[in-house]
Design a protein around this motif. Sequence first.
Motif, PDB file in Angstrom:
ATOM      1  N   ALA A 148      19.396  23.661  14.780  1.00 27.09           N
ATOM      2  CA  ALA A 148      19.704  25.080  14.604  1.00 27.09           C
ATOM      3  C   ALA A 148      18.851  25.935  15.532  1.00 27.09           C
ATOM      4  CB  ALA A 148      19.486  25.485  13.145  1.00 27.09           C
ATOM      5  N   ALA A 149      17.581  25.570  15.682  1.00 28.86           N
ATOM      6  CA  ALA A 149      16.692  26.323  16.567  1.00 28.86           C
ATOM      7  C   ALA A 149      17.155  26.204  18.017  1.00 28.86           C
ATOM      8  CB  ALA A 149      15.259  25.825  16.414  1.00 28.86           C
ATOM      9  N   ARG A 207      20.243  25.587  19.036  1.00 31.80           N
ATOM     10  CA  ARG A 207      21.488  26.359  19.172  1.00 31.80           C
ATOM     11  C   ARG A 207      21.183  27.841  19.350  1.00 31.80           C
ATOM     12  NH1 ARG A 207      23.333  23.057  14.888  1.00 31.80           N
ATOM     13  NH2 ARG A 207      24.696  21.449  15.697  1.00 31.80           N
ATOM     14  N   ALA A 208      20.243  28.347  18.541  1.00 33.95           N
ATOM     15  CA  ALA A 208      19.877  29.759  18.635  1.00 33.95           C
ATOM     16  C   ALA A 208      19.250  30.051  19.999  1.00 33.95           C
ATOM     17  CB  ALA A 208      18.924  30.135  17.504  1.00 33.95           C
ATOM     18  N   TYR A 209      18.394  29.181  20.477  1.00 31.18           N
ATOM     19  CA  TYR A 209      17.711  29.382  21.751  1.00 31.18           C
ATOM     20  C   TYR A 209      18.707  29.322  22.919  1.00 31.18           C
ATOM     21  CZ  TYR A 209      14.461  28.734  25.623  1.00 31.18           C
ATOM     22  OH  TYR A 209      13.775  28.867  26.803  1.00 31.18           O
ATOM     23  N   GLY A 226      21.889  29.883  22.661  1.00 28.13           N
ATOM     24  CA  GLY A 226      22.975  30.839  22.478  1.00 28.13           C
ATOM     25  C   GLY A 226      24.300  30.186  22.140  1.00 28.13           C
ATOM     26  N   SER A 228      26.937  29.227  19.491  1.00 30.22           N
ATOM     27  CA  SER A 228      27.245  29.587  18.104  1.00 30.22           C
ATOM     28  C   SER A 228      27.909  28.401  17.424  1.00 30.22           C
ATOM     29  CB  SER A 228      28.152  30.815  18.047  1.00 30.22           C
ATOM     30  OG  SER A 228      29.428  30.490  18.526  1.00 30.22           O
ATOM     31  N   SER A 238      26.014  27.064  10.460  1.00 28.92           N
ATOM     32  CA  SER A 238      24.703  26.519  10.097  1.00 28.92           C
ATOM     33  C   SER A 238      24.871  25.087   9.610  1.00 28.92           C
ATOM     34  CB  SER A 238      24.064  27.375   9.000  1.00 28.92           C
ATOM     35  OG  SER A 238      24.772  27.197   7.794  1.00 28.92           O
TER      36      SER A 238
END
Length: 167
Positions: free
Chosen positions: A38-39, A41-43, A45, A47, A50
């Motif tokens: 998840a981290a 994916r967030a870094y 970008g 989407s 979860s």
Amino acid sequence: MKENKTAALSLRLSADLMQLLDERASAEHLTRTDVTAAALRAYLGVSSPSPQGDKLDRVIELLETIAGAAPQRKAAAPQRQTVPDKPEMQRTTTPPNAPQRTTSDPRFQAVDSEADALIVSLTQQGAGLADIAAQLNAQGFRSATGGEWSRSKLRDYRHKLRDAGLI
């Protein structure tokens, strides 16, 4: 190539970062892999739902599939067919020096008529299992298996004598 294909990644983290990762994973009831993915994916970008929601959705779908395939309530269990009672097999054993006996237990092995008489006599006098077993062993009587008498062997044998109508 499969849609859900994964690859392994080895990663070195400082002890404090690893502790934070473990705390976060534990608090959210996720694995280290879920939190790390998840981290990333967030870094990066990217989407994506979860990981927790993704797993939950798969579990819900599976449960719905199972519930849809299974009947809503259990059908009554099939009735057992009863077989008419057969007369019990009677077995007659004839050890040396013993009167012929009939019992419903095919495993019953009469020991000795004198031993049987002693057991019956001592039982009627109220002697305990240990005392009767000691008397049998002292007089040289052996159990059906050829061993010494014990409380448990004597108890079982007395039940068989009762079933045969001797006690």
